[in-house]
Write a protein that holds these residues in place. Structure first.
Motif, short mmCIF file in Angstrom:
data_model
loop_
_atom_site.label_atom_id
_atom_site.label_comp_id
_atom_site.label_asym_id
_atom_site.label_seq_id
_atom_site.Cartn_x
_atom_site.Cartn_y
_atom_site.Cartn_z
N ASP A 120 15.15 -44.02 29.11
CA ASP A 120 14.38 -43.01 28.40
C ASP A 120 15.31 -42.01 27.72
O ASP A 120 16.34 -41.64 28.26
CB ASP A 120 13.47 -42.26 29.39
CG ASP A 120 12.58 -41.27 28.68
OD1 ASP A 120 11.80 -41.71 27.82
OD2 ASP A 120 12.69 -40.07 28.96
N GLY A 121 14.90 -41.60 26.52
CA GLY A 121 15.71 -40.64 25.75
C GLY A 121 16.88 -41.35 25.09
O GLY A 121 17.93 -40.75 24.85
N ASN A 213 9.35 -29.51 21.89
CA ASN A 213 9.99 -29.68 20.59
C ASN A 213 9.29 -28.77 19.58
O ASN A 213 8.30 -29.15 18.95
CB ASN A 213 9.93 -31.14 20.15
CG ASN A 213 10.73 -31.37 18.89
OD1 ASN A 213 11.06 -30.43 18.15
ND2 ASN A 213 11.04 -32.62 18.61
N TYR A 244 15.35 -27.50 25.55
CA TYR A 244 14.79 -28.82 25.23
C TYR A 244 15.91 -29.79 24.92
O TYR A 244 16.59 -29.68 23.90
CB TYR A 244 13.82 -28.72 24.06
CG TYR A 244 13.02 -29.98 23.81
CD1 TYR A 244 11.98 -30.34 24.65
CD2 TYR A 244 13.33 -30.81 22.73
CE1 TYR A 244 11.24 -31.51 24.42
CE2 TYR A 244 12.59 -31.97 22.50
CZ TYR A 244 11.55 -32.31 23.34
OH TYR A 244 10.82 -33.46 23.12
N MET A 248 13.26 -36.60 28.51
CA MET A 248 12.28 -36.00 29.41
C MET A 248 12.78 -35.93 30.85
O MET A 248 12.55 -34.94 31.54
CB MET A 248 10.98 -36.80 29.37
CG MET A 248 9.96 -36.25 30.33
SD MET A 248 8.41 -37.11 30.36
CE MET A 248 8.90 -38.77 30.71
N TYR A 264 4.75 -32.08 26.05
CA TYR A 264 4.74 -32.93 24.85
C TYR A 264 3.28 -33.10 24.49
O TYR A 264 2.60 -33.99 24.99
CB TYR A 264 5.45 -34.28 25.04
CG TYR A 264 5.98 -34.74 23.70
CD1 TYR A 264 5.10 -35.06 22.66
CD2 TYR A 264 7.34 -34.79 23.43
CE1 TYR A 264 5.58 -35.41 21.40
CE2 TYR A 264 7.82 -35.14 22.17
CZ TYR A 264 6.92 -35.45 21.16
OH TYR A 264 7.39 -35.78 19.92
N LYS A 274 3.33 -38.39 22.33
CA LYS A 274 4.32 -39.45 22.16
C LYS A 274 4.54 -40.25 23.45
O LYS A 274 4.79 -41.44 23.43
CB LYS A 274 5.65 -38.82 21.73
CG LYS A 274 6.78 -39.82 21.67
CD LYS A 274 8.11 -39.16 21.32
CE LYS A 274 9.20 -40.21 21.18
NZ LYS A 274 10.53 -39.63 21.04
P1 AHM Z 1 11.90 -42.84 24.25
O1 AHM Z 1 11.22 -43.47 25.43
O2 AHM Z 1 11.72 -43.64 23.00
O3 AHM Z 1 13.30 -42.48 24.52
O4 AHM Z 1 11.08 -41.50 23.93
C1 AHM Z 1 10.80 -40.59 24.95
C2 AHM Z 1 11.61 -39.35 24.77
C3 AHM Z 1 11.50 -38.39 25.91
O5 AHM Z 1 12.51 -38.56 26.84
C4 AHM Z 1 11.64 -37.05 25.22
O6 AHM Z 1 11.02 -36.03 25.93
C5 AHM Z 1 10.98 -37.29 23.91
O7 AHM Z 1 11.10 -38.67 23.64
C6 AHM Z 1 11.61 -36.53 22.79
O8 AHM Z 1 10.87 -36.75 21.62
P2 AHM Z 1 11.04 -35.81 20.34
O9 AHM Z 1 12.35 -36.18 19.74
O10 AHM Z 1 9.86 -36.17 19.47
O11 AHM Z 1 11.00 -34.39 20.79
#
Ligand code: AHM
Ligand code: MG
Length: 335
Positions: A120-121, A213, A244, A248, A264, A274
Motif C-alpha cells: 500500500d502507498g 489530502n 499526510y 495510509m 479519505y 479512493k
Molecule cells: P494504493 O493502494 O494504490 O497505494 O493507494 C492507497 C494509498 C493510501 O495508502 C493513501 O492513503 C492514499 O492512497 C493516498 O492517496 P492520494 O494520493 O489520493 O492522497
C-alpha cells in the motif's frame, strides 16, 4: 501477557488460547505472513540499489500503474500463504479476481480466506517513503470441501478473525490483532526476528493531528470542508497539526501512537473515495477499534458495511474516537 524481549514466535504460542478456533491454524497463518513480510522487507530496503523501481508496465483492475515491487510483494505473499495448508482463497488489490487454493490433496479443506493489499502507498517507493502491507482474515462461509466462492470474501468487517499491517518504515513493524487487543513487533534485521516492541497498543481517545489530502479540498463534501476549518481554528488545543504521508498504513500508525484522525472522504470526483473497503478500510478499522479508536464512512461503522464487490471503495474516517465523532458531527450537520 506481554513479556519483555518476547519474539513474535513466542508471543503466538503464549497467546494461542485467545484464538476462538483452532490455535495451530492461526499460528501457521501469522507465521506465513511474518515470513513473507521479511522477504518483502528485504526487497523494499534495496529498492534504490537495483533495477526494481519503476512501473511494471501493466495496470491493475483499478487502472493504476503497477510497480515492480507491488507485483513482487503480491507474489511473495501469495506463495507463502499458499504453501501452508490453511488458506483456501486469497483476494488481492493486484488481482482482478480472487484466487482459489485447493490444498495439496485438491480437497478444498482449508478454512480461511485472506484479503490483502500487498504494497500500500506504492507510489511512495520511488521516493524512499514508507509503504505498507495490509491483510484481513476471515473464516470461509461456504462448506469445507468445496471451492471458495465470492461469498467467502464479501463478508462485513465485523466477521474478521484477524487483521494486521506491516510498515516498511525507518524500522519494519508488524502490527496485528486477533480480537484481543493490538500488538506491534519490530523486526531486528540482523537477526531476522520480530520482537514485541509495542504491547497492547492504544489509540489515544483524542488527538491533535489531522491527516487528509487537502489538495482535493474543492472536491470535498461540505462537512469535510467545515471539519478541516474547525481543525485550523484557534481555540483550546487547536489549531491541530496537519500530517499526510500518502501511505495510509504510516499515517494511521503515527496517529495511533500520537493521537489523530485520518480521512479519505468521498469527493465530487470519486463518489466512494479512493480506499478499498475489503483490504484497506476493514483491516485497518479492526485494528483501530481493537486499540480503542473508531472507524466510519463519515456516518456509520465501516465494519458493518455489507460488501457487494471485491474491489469496492469506501469513504474512510478513522482514528482517535473523539476526533472521528467530531468529524461525523460535521458530516451530519452539513449533509
Ligand atoms: P494504493 O493502494 O494504490 O497505494 O493507494 C492507497 C494509498 C493510501 O495508502 C493513501 O492513503 C492514499 O492512497 C493516498 O492517496 P492520494 O494520493 O489520493 O492522497
Ligand atoms: Mg492500497
Amino acid at each position: 501477557m506481554a513479556k519483555q524481549y518476547q519474539t513474535l514466535g513466542e508471543f503466538i504460542i503464549d497467546n494461542q488460547a485467545d484464538f476462538p478456533y483452532s490455535s495451530g491454524e492461526l499460528s501457521r497463518l501469522i507465521n506465513s505472513i511474518r515470513l513473507a513480510a521479511k522477504v518483502v522487507n528485504h526487497e523494499v530496503n534495496k529498492a534504490g540499489l537495483v533495477d526494481i523501481i519503476g512501473a511494471y508496465g501493466e495496470t491493475n483492475i483499478q487502472g493504476e500503474d503497477q510497480q515492480k515491487l507491488d507485483v513482487y510483494a503480491n507474489q511473495k505473499f501469495i506463495q507463502t500463504l499458499t504453501n501452508r495448508e490453511i488458506v483456501c482463497g486469497i483476494a488481492s488489490e493486484e488481482n482482478d479476481d480472487f484466487i482459489t487454493i485447493s490444498g495439496c490433496n485438491n480437497d478444498h479443506k482449508n478454512k480461511y480466506v485472506v484479503l490483502m493489499d500487498p504494497l500500500d502507498g506504492s507510489s511512495n517507493i520511488d521516493v524512499n517513503v514508507s509503504v505498507g502491507t495490509i491483510f484481513s482474515v476471515y473464516r470461509r462461509v461456504t462448506p469445507i470441501g468445496t471451492p471458495v466462492t465470492k461469498e467467502d470474501f464479501l463478508q462485513p468487517g465485523n466477521k474478521q478473525v484477524a487483521a494486521g499491517y506491516i510498515i516498511y518504515g525507518t524500522s519494519t513493524m508488524l502490527v496485528y490483532t486477533t480480537g484481543h487487543g493490538v500488538n506491534g513487533f519490530t523486526l531486528n534485521p540482523a537477526l531476522g526476528s520480530w520482537y514485541l516492541s509495542h504491547p497492547d497498543m492504544k489509540f489515544p481517545e483524542n488527538g491533535r493531528i489531522y491527516s487528509i489530502n487537502e489538495g482535493n479540498y474543492v472536491h470535498f463534501p461540505e462537512g469535510v470542508k467545515k471539519y478541516i476549518k474547525y481543525c485550523q481554528e484557534e481555540d483550546d488545543d487547536r489549531p491541530y497539526t496537519s500530517r499526510y504521508i500518502g501511505s495510509m498504513v504510516s499515517d494511521i500508525h503515527r496517529n495511533m501512537i500520537k493521537g489523530g484522525i485520518f480521512i479519505y472522504p468521498k469527493s465530487s470526483k470519486a463518489f466512494n473515495g479512493k480506499l478499498r473497503l475489503l483490504y484497506e478500510c476493514n483491516p485497518m478499522a479492526y485494528i483501530i477499534e481493537q486499540a480503542g479508536g473508531k472507524a466510519s464512512d463519515g456516518y456509520s461503522r465501516i465494519m458493518d458495511i455489507q460488501p457487494t464487490e471485491l474491489h469496492q471503495r469506501a469513504p474512510f474516517f478513522a482514528g482517535s474516537k473523539k476526533m472521528v465523532e467530531k468529524a461525523e458531527e460535521f458530516m451530519r450537520k452539513f449533509q
